[in-house]
Structures are given as structure tokens and as C-alpha cells.
Design an enzyme around this catalytic site. Structure first.
Site, mmCIF file in Angstrom:
data_model
loop_
_atom_site.group_PDB
_atom_site.id
_atom_site.type_symbol
_atom_site.label_atom_id
_atom_site.label_comp_id
_atom_site.label_asym_id
_atom_site.label_seq_id
_atom_site.Cartn_x
_atom_site.Cartn_y
_atom_site.Cartn_z
ATOM 1 N N ARG A 146 -22.259 -27.389 19.481
ATOM 2 C CA ARG A 146 -21.264 -27.398 20.541
ATOM 3 C C ARG A 146 -20.300 -28.525 20.208
ATOM 4 N NH1 ARG A 146 -26.393 -27.999 22.646
ATOM 5 N NH2 ARG A 146 -26.981 -30.142 23.131
ATOM 6 N N TYR B 118 -34.791 -37.258 25.027
ATOM 7 C CA TYR B 118 -33.916 -36.174 25.475
ATOM 8 C C TYR B 118 -32.937 -35.751 24.395
ATOM 9 C CZ TYR B 118 -35.687 -36.891 30.104
ATOM 10 O OH TYR B 118 -36.515 -36.965 31.177
ATOM 11 N N CYS B 119 -32.402 -34.553 24.566
ATOM 12 C CA CYS B 119 -31.384 -34.002 23.691
ATOM 13 C C CYS B 119 -30.227 -34.996 23.565
ATOM 14 C CB CYS B 119 -30.883 -32.696 24.293
ATOM 15 S SG CYS B 119 -29.298 -32.174 23.681
ATOM 16 N N PRO B 120 -29.676 -35.306 22.417
ATOM 17 C CA PRO B 120 -30.038 -34.729 21.122
ATOM 18 C C PRO B 120 -31.054 -35.566 20.344
ATOM 19 C CG PRO B 120 -28.009 -35.945 20.891
ATOM 20 C CD PRO B 120 -28.494 -36.182 22.292
#
Ligand SMILES: Cc1cc2nc3c(=O)[nH]c(=O)nc-3n(C[C@H](O)[C@H](O)[C@H](O)COP(=O)(O)OP(=O)(O)OC[C@H]3O[C@@H](n4cnc5c(N)ncnc54)[C@H](O)[C@@H]3O)c2cc1C
Lengths: 78, 381
Positions: free
Chosen positions: B194, A15-17
């Protein structure tokens, strides 16, 4: 795809990141001219990775839909 | 014939190992399960206070307890360093103790700072991720007379992903109280596009940073630092000069895990995200920061994981059926400045929502070391 990847990172299921961090690691270890490909199933990475590739002054070769995942390909230009 | 007494061995005496051992003791009969913990820390430091201590908002003496005093009756604590792990023969080796065998093993050895990955780090940077570094930083901030402070993290992953923004908000508050905010620029660097990993929390935090005049540098992946010219450079080609650099060090899993063949070069162990076992070993588990799970490396994560795992092992030992799974639940309260905080709840499938900040959440955070030492670590919540 015109250029054959010099390095392929299979980050499917991560999953991100995670996938972007894997790409950055491969970028750091690679040399100018390398073509790095990341396989990912994470939607966020589809946005994050191209943004990073552009900001870092490298070339986004393309984003390709594969069966059940997608592939982001970049060329290390600096 | 009664079944032989089973042996549970927990490696690591930090948040995850301690909660796990104490919870497991509550859930099992000592005649059915022996519980041993091997760990090499002398003191147990409550790391979340790293965003209070540098500013004098809390005294560090309340954030530390002797490690061995934190285990419940019936947990056998061994102060030693594990040097090898042999999953095939169900045994580990530790420095003075020698070989120890087990029926169940829970790896809770956390992670480490891999400052060797960033040359110049030790000369140039300060941080708030260990008690020693936090006390040095407190001194440095006390001497600070204004200038340019750069705050951020050297890489991802790190423990407690919100801690860098929490620290930044506390720093802003501290400088205002000291009358130094006008003469200080605060620059916040972040590796992604971000200011925090989770997009909806990030937009909330970014708005607050803007309101407080904190300058943000996104997509800043630290490449190198130069202690002489006091400049931090990013892989993306940006350079930021500083008077004071506060940079969370790069992290890796324990080298022991790489050396024992349990992890790749990163040192983080691959575990089943819903059952916390390593590969297809049904008696080998990993909890806390040692895993490579895609969730926050947090004491709160260790707490939720231990609740699941203690129940699972207890059911197995007592011969009961167990059908639950761990869904990645985490809850954490993070500071947003000016004595305000937000509490985030999330899991693998549900991202957190950041709606409002409150003084009561800040109070919760401020008192959390008491709750931690008296209830959470003890396994009673
Ligand atoms: C500044 C900061 C703020 C934080 N804020 C929060 C927060 O608000 N909320 C939250 O939930 N979490 C927070 N955290 C994160 C939290 O502290 C960690 O996630 C937590 O400590 C992880 O627990 P652990 O047991 O996995 O690892 P650790 O606590 O690091 O413990 C690992 C233990 O294993 C021992 N060990 C390692 N190798 C060996 C070996 N070979 N032999 C024997 N023993 C060994 C070590 O001595 C250590 O005691 C914060 C962390 C920091 C740094």
C-alpha cells in the site's frame, strides 16, 4: 510441516508492519535455502507477509494456526 | 521531617525532552523536585517544516530557535553529550559534566540516521529530514528542469510516517506552480503493499496519488542504489532509474542505548506501552522516538506521552495516587496537496479515519511552528 526452520522470529505482540519488517531483515541476512518462520498475533501481517513473499519471488511454505497466534513460514529461494 | 528533594534527569533536548521538562516543571513544586536536562543540540529545528522549506513555501528562519532558550524557569539545562547510563547505580556520565545521579530518569534521545546501512546513500540521495539536507534539497529543486524524481523511504520505521507522502504532494504542487509538472515523472516507492502503514489512510492517499498522476511502486524495499547509473533497486527485484532521488534515510535508535544494554542492535528501547517505563524499573522512563512502541514516531506522540508521564511523576513526588495509563493517543495533521490537509486521530486500539481534507487543516499545519515554539514545547498545551 515438512521443513524445519533455520530461523524463527517471535514477533508476537508486535504490530503491523513490525513482523513483516522482522521477516525482511531475516531474509536479507539469510542465504538461499533458508527456511524462515515468523510467529505473529497481528492480523494484518497474515495478509502482508504472504504478499511480500510472493512479490519477492520466494516461496510461501504455509500459514499455520497455532494456539493464540499463527506461524508464517517462507523459504528463501533467491 | 520534610522529604528530601527528588531529582529528575531528562536525557535529550529535542521535542520529547523539552516538552517533558517544561510540563514536569508546571506540575511540580521546585522545592520537591529538581529537573535537569542534558542534551547536545545547539538549535532546535521544527522538523515538520521539512515538507514546506524545500519548495519555498516557508522560510527556514522561522523554524529554528536556540535550544537553551526553550526551557522554562526552574529547569536546569546542561549542554553536554551523555556517554553512558548506569541504571543500577542511578547515574549517567556526560562528556564535560562527569557523573550525574538521579531519582527519576526520562530517556528522550530520539533516533538517528543509519546511512551506513545503505552504501552509496550519501552520494546518491537527497532528503528533507534535517535542516541541512532540506536546504541542500531546496537548492537542487531550484536547479531542476524536469525529468524523473523518485521519492520514498529506505526502510521502516522512520520519523513521521506520513511525511514521505506529504512531501510528494507538495512536490507535485510545486512542479505545477513552476510549470514543470508536464515534463516531470514523480515515482513514489513504498515498502508495503500500500502507500502508507495504516490501511484506511492508505486507500485515501492512494486515490489522491492516482488523481495527481503520481506513479506508485508498492512492495519496494530498498536493497541498493547505484549513484553511477542512477538506479534504485528493490529486494523484490525491481529497478527504478532516477534523475533526482529523494529518499528518507534508514533510521535506528541511538547507539548509546545498544552500548548501555538498554536496547538490541536496532537501538530502540522496549517500554511498557501503557506506563512508558523500561522493564520493571519504576523510575526509568522512555518517551519520543527512542521507544520501540508500535505507534508513529512523532512530536505529537511525544506530546501525549509527556502529558501522561509528567502527571505520573508529579503525583508520585507529591504523594498522590495516580491511576491513569497512556493509551497510544496521537493526533497529527498531514498535507494532501493543493493547500489541503487531513487531521488523523488514533490510539493503540483505534485506527485513524481519513474522511475529508480541508484548507483550514493546511493552515493549521502551516502555522504549527508558531504553536509548537510558543505553547507546545513550553508545556502549556
Ligand atoms: C520531515 C519531518 C516531518 C515531521 N512532521 C511531523 C508532524 O507533522 N507531526 C509530528 O508530530 N511529528 C513530525 N515529525 C516527527 C518529529 O519531529 C519527531 O518525532 C520528534 O522530533 C521526536 O522527538 P524526540 O525528542 O523523541 O527526538 P529528537 O527531536 O530527535 O530529539 C532528540 C534529542 O536528543 C539529543 N541527543 C541524542 N543523543 C544524545 C546524547 N547521547 N547526549 C545528549 N543529547 C543527545 C539530540 O541532540 C536531540 O536534540 C516530523 C519529522 C520529520 C523529519
Amino acid at each position: 510441516m515438512a521443513e524445519k526452520p533455520t530461523k524463527v522470529i517471535d514477533a508476537r505482540g508486535s504490530y503491523c508492519p513490525g513482523p513483516l519488517m522482522e521477516l525482511i531483515k531475516a531474509y536479507k541476512q539469510g542465504k538461499v535455502g533458508d527456511v524462515i518462520s515468523v510467529y505473529s498475533t497481528d492480523e494484518g501481517t497474515k495478509k502482508d507477509a504472504p504478499e511480500w513473499i510472493r512479490k519477492s519471488g520466494n516461496e510461501l511454505v504455509g500459514i499455520f494456526d497455532r494456539q493464540g497466534y499463527y506461524e508464517i513460514v517462507m523459504k528463501k529461494t533467491r | 521531617m520534610p522529604e528530601a528533594r527528588k531529582r529528575a534527569l531528562i536525557l535529550g533536548d529535542g521535542a520529547a525532552g523539552t516538552i517533558m521538562a517544561n510540563k514536569l516543571r508546571f506540575h511540580t513544586d521546585p522545592s520537591q523536585l529538581e529537573i535537569k536536562v542534558i542534551g547536545n543540540s545547539v538549535n532546535h529545528y521544527f522538523k515538520p517544516d521539512g515538507v514546506m522549506i524545500p519548495f519555498g513555501f516557508k522560510n527556514h528562519k522561522n523554524s529554528v530557535k536556540p535550544t537553551k532558550s526553550l526551557f522554562n524557569h526552574g529547569v536546569d539545562y546542561i549542554h553536554d553529550t551523555v556517554t553512558s547510563i548506569d541504571l543500577e547505580n542511578h547515574s549517567v556520565r556526560a562528556g564535560d559534566t562527569g557523573e550525574i545521579s538521579y531519582d527519576y530518569i526520562v530517556i528522550a534521545t530520539g533516533d538517528r540516521f543509519s546511512t551506513e546501512d545503505l552504501p552509496g546513500y550519501n552520494e546518491a540521495a537527497h532528503h528533507f529530514y534535517s535542516l541541512e539536507a532540506t536546504l541542500e534539497l531546496r537548492q537542487k529543486l531550484a536547479e531542476f528542469k524536469g525529468g524523473k524524481i523518485v521519492v520514498g523511504q529506505a526502510s521502516i520505521p522512520i520519523q513521521c510516517p506520513p511525511a514521505p507522502y506529504e512531501f510528494t504532494f507538495q512536490l507535485d504542487q510545486y512542479l505545477r506552480l513552476k510549470g514543470l509538472r508536464q515534463s516531470t515523472e514523480i515515482h513514489y516507492i513504498y515498502p508495503l503493499n500500500r502507500v502508507f502503514t495504516m490501511p484506511n489512510v492508505s486507500s485515501f492517499v492512494e486515490k489522491l496519488m492516482e488523481e495527481k498522476g503520481i506513479m506508485v511502486h508498492k512492495l519496494f524495499n530498498v536493497d541498493s542504489l547505484d549513484p553511477v547509473s542512477k538506479t534504485l533497486s528493490s529486494l523484490e527485484g525491481e529497478q527504478v532509474p532516477y534523475d533526482l532521488l529523494i529518499l528518507v534515510p534508514p533510521h535506528k535508535g541511538q547507539k548509546l542505548m545498544t552500548d548501555s544494554g538498554l536496547a538490541d542492535e536496532s537501538g530502540y528501547i522496549d517500554v511498557d506501552r501503557n506506563h512508558l517505563n523500561y522493564r520493571d524499573y519504576d523510575n526509568v522512563f522512555v518517551v519520543g522516538d527512542a521507544t520501540n512502541l508500535p505507534i508513529s514516531k512523532a512530536g505529537a506522540t511525544a506530546h501525549f506521552e509527556s502529558e501522561y508521564l509528567a502527571n505520573r511523576i508529579a503525583s508520585e513526588v507529591s504523594g498522590n495516587a495516580f491511576f491513569e495509563s497512556y493509551n497510544g493517543e496521537v493526533a497529527c495533521t498531514t498535507i494532501t496537496g493543493g493547500q489541503e490537509a487531513i487531521t488523523l486521530f488514533f490510539s493503540y486500539s483505534k485506527p485513524p479515519r481519513a474522511n475529508f481534507q480541508s484548507k483550514s487543516d493546511y493552515f493549521l499545519k502551516w502555522t504549527s511552528s508558531d504553536t509548537y515554539f510558543s505553547a507546545m514545547l513550553r508545556g502549556i498545551m
